[in-house]
Write a protein that holds these residues in place. Structure first.
Motif, PDB file in Angstrom:
ATOM      1  N   SER A 342       6.695 -24.131  47.131  1.00 15.57           N
ATOM      2  CA  SER A 342       7.798 -25.027  47.489  1.00 15.57           C
ATOM      3  C   SER A 342       8.360 -25.717  46.256  1.00 15.57           C
ATOM      4  CB  SER A 342       7.306 -26.058  48.507  1.00 15.57           C
ATOM      5  OG  SER A 342       8.339 -26.938  48.867  1.00 15.57           O
ATOM      6  N   LEU A 358      14.978 -18.608  47.320  1.00 21.93           N
ATOM      7  CA  LEU A 358      14.776 -18.133  48.687  1.00 21.93           C
ATOM      8  C   LEU A 358      13.421 -17.444  48.830  1.00 21.93           C
ATOM      9  CD1 LEU A 358      15.969 -17.777  51.510  1.00 21.93           C
ATOM     10  CD2 LEU A 358      17.022 -15.645  50.716  1.00 21.93           C
ATOM     11  N   ASP A 359      13.086 -16.606  47.858  1.00 16.96           N
ATOM     12  CA  ASP A 359      11.788 -15.921  47.898  1.00 16.96           C
ATOM     13  C   ASP A 359      10.634 -16.921  47.873  1.00 16.96           C
ATOM     14  OD1 ASP A 359      13.071 -13.485  47.935  1.00 16.96           O
ATOM     15  OD2 ASP A 359      12.837 -13.115  45.768  1.00 16.96           O
ATOM     16  N   TYR A 361      10.664 -20.150  48.811  1.00 20.47           N
ATOM     17  CA  TYR A 361      10.591 -20.891  50.069  1.00 20.47           C
ATOM     18  C   TYR A 361      10.012 -20.031  51.194  1.00 20.47           C
ATOM     19  CZ  TYR A 361      13.471 -24.619  48.028  1.00 20.47           C
ATOM     20  OH  TYR A 361      13.945 -25.657  47.252  1.00 20.47           O
ATOM     21  N   GLU A 362      10.381 -18.752  51.217  1.00 22.61           N
ATOM     22  CA  GLU A 362       9.831 -17.874  52.253  1.00 22.61           C
ATOM     23  C   GLU A 362       8.331 -17.694  52.081  1.00 22.61           C
ATOM     24  OE1 GLU A 362      12.208 -14.352  52.042  1.00 22.61           O
ATOM     25  OE2 GLU A 362      13.808 -15.188  53.312  1.00 22.61           O
ATOM     26  N   GLN A 363       7.889 -17.637  50.836  1.00 20.70           N
ATOM     27  CA  GLN A 363       6.452 -17.543  50.571  1.00 20.70           C
ATOM     28  C   GLN A 363       5.743 -18.825  50.992  1.00 20.70           C
ATOM     29  OE1 GLN A 363       4.979 -14.828  49.683  1.00 20.70           O
ATOM     30  NE2 GLN A 363       2.908 -15.655  49.531  1.00 20.70           N
ATOM     31  N   ILE A 365       6.726 -20.880  53.360  1.00 17.50           N
ATOM     32  CA  ILE A 365       6.670 -20.876  54.829  1.00 17.50           C
ATOM     33  C   ILE A 365       5.576 -19.954  55.334  1.00 17.50           C
ATOM     34  CG2 ILE A 365       7.972 -20.201  56.898  1.00 17.50           C
ATOM     35  CD1 ILE A 365      10.525 -21.097  55.342  1.00 17.50           C
ATOM     36  N   LYS A 366       5.470 -18.806  54.712  1.00 19.44           N
ATOM     37  CA  LYS A 366       4.443 -17.837  55.090  1.00 19.44           C
ATOM     38  C   LYS A 366       3.044 -18.436  54.950  1.00 19.44           C
ATOM     39  CE  LYS A 366       2.768 -13.210  53.831  1.00 19.44           C
ATOM     40  NZ  LYS A 366       2.959 -12.071  52.894  1.00 19.44           N
TER      41      LYS A 366
END
Length: 372
Positions: A342, A358-359, A361-363, A365-366
């Motif tokens: 983050s 984006l990558d 943040y997606e990580q 969230i994952k």
């Protein structure tokens, strides 16, 4: 001469006792009791190799004497030859299975080998022989603690306290177990009982502060830490704990001063430098915080939290590219930390590297981040 040696040993005049035993041995080299007396005196002088040799010779004279095997086992235990100590204990137990001390000695050796279930059996045998010995119950509690059977550990310490209610060490240990289980109220009660028995023990006051901190009673925790510090100004952990409370209370300058005291006493503790950095960052002193985090990293470059903290300091100073590097190192050392992803996502966004943001943040969230 042997009787004289025994008296001197009782008086803790071990060198003189050895001289008396040596004189006795000149008159009678075949008496295993004289040899054991000399071995005991050497043991009390912490000359364990010499005492072991003496006990082994005594055993050749009287191989069926359990106390000689027990003495040999104790010497081996002190020499950290645990497997051999267990063998000696088993020989003693085979001759006399009703000596609680031998079972305890075996349990201690097994604990040192991290064979805690076997140690538990040995302590249980000792307790069956001598159920009113609080030390045996305490050792059983240690074995259970290492087996992470914490509920049973509390029962053990309750039993120990029942046998010896005025030993503050047992109350403190009970408090420690409760504290580790986050039962702060019960831990506090245990520490207060320890303090009632021995109000001059700084460690008990510090532990009381820990329990109060867990209960979020921060002013009272501060008072407890101040009591501990008043009794022992040179214990860095007390100053660190005080700094932690001051930081929670957002009294960052006072927290920095407390951490400085701790660092003066223990400059090689990376945690103290990191905590000082946090307090300085709370005062918006980014450059000084950056230096403190740098010191923490010099001491322990493999701790990812230190690199993350360095990234935070760099970001407050507007050094976004350097912050990105620091966060990247933190992620390299712990790629499963959602907060690290983050944080690097925030930097990517500020650097207008939107795809990378984006990558990241997606990580995050994952990995379970709720609000990257």
């Amino acid at each position: 001469w042997k009787a004289r040696g025994d008296v001197l040993q009782n008086l803790q005049r071990f060198e003189e006792a050895i001289q008396s035993y040596d004189t006795a041995l000149k008159l009678n080299q075949d008496d295993p009791d004289i040899w054991k007396g000399k071995g005991d005196a050497l043991e009390n002088l912490e000359k364990f190799e010499e005492s072991l040799q003496i006990y082994e010779h005594a055993i050749t004279l009287k191989p069926d004497e359990p106390n000689l095997w027990k003495a040999k086992g104790n010497a081996l235990l002190n020499l950290e030859k645990f497997e051999e100590a267990i063998f000696a204990c088993d020989k003693a137990i085979g001759i006399n299975p009703t000596d609680a001390d031998i079972w305890k000695q075996k349990g201690d050796a097994l604990c040192s080998l991290e064979k805690f279930k076997e140690a538990l059996y040995a302590y249980d045998e000792a307790i069956e022989i001598n159920p009113d010995n609080s030390e045996l119950w305490k050792q059983k509690g240690t074995a259970l603690e290492n087996l992470q059977e914490y509920g049973k550990v509390i029962d053990i310490y309750n039993k120990v306290i029942e046998i010896n209610p005025e030993d503050y060490n047992f109350w403190t240990r009970k408090g420690d177990i409760l504290l580790s289980n986050q039962d702060y109220q019960a831990a506090l009660a245990a520490y207060e009982e320890a303090i009632r028995i021995n109000p001059d023990n700084a460690e008990s006051w510090s532990r009381k502060g820990d329990a109060l901190s867990g209960l979020m009673e921060y002013d009272s925790a501060m008072d407890a830490y101040d009591m501990a510090i008043g009794m022992d100004l040179d214990e860095p952990r007390f100053w660190m704990s005080k700094g932690d409370i001051l930081q929670i209370l957002q009294k960052y300058e006072d927290a920095t001063n407390a951490y400085d005291k701790a660092i003066t006493l223990n400059p090689g503790d990376a945690r103290l430098w990191k905590k000082k950095g946090d307090a300085l960052l709370g005062q918006q002193k980014g450059e000084k915080a950056l230096f403190a985090y740098g010191q923490a990293i010099i001491i322990n470059p493999d701790e990812p939290e230190f690199w993350k903290a360095k990234g935070d300091a760099l970001l407050t100073l507007g050094k976004k590219t350097e912050a990105k590097i620091a966060y990247g190192i933190a992620i390299g050392k712990n790629p499963d930390n959602a907060q690290f992803w983050s944080s690097i996502g925030d930097v990517y966004q500020e650097l207008y590297e939107q795809d990378s943001a984006l990558d990241a943040y997606e990580q995050a969230i994952k990995l379970g981040a709720k609000d990257p």
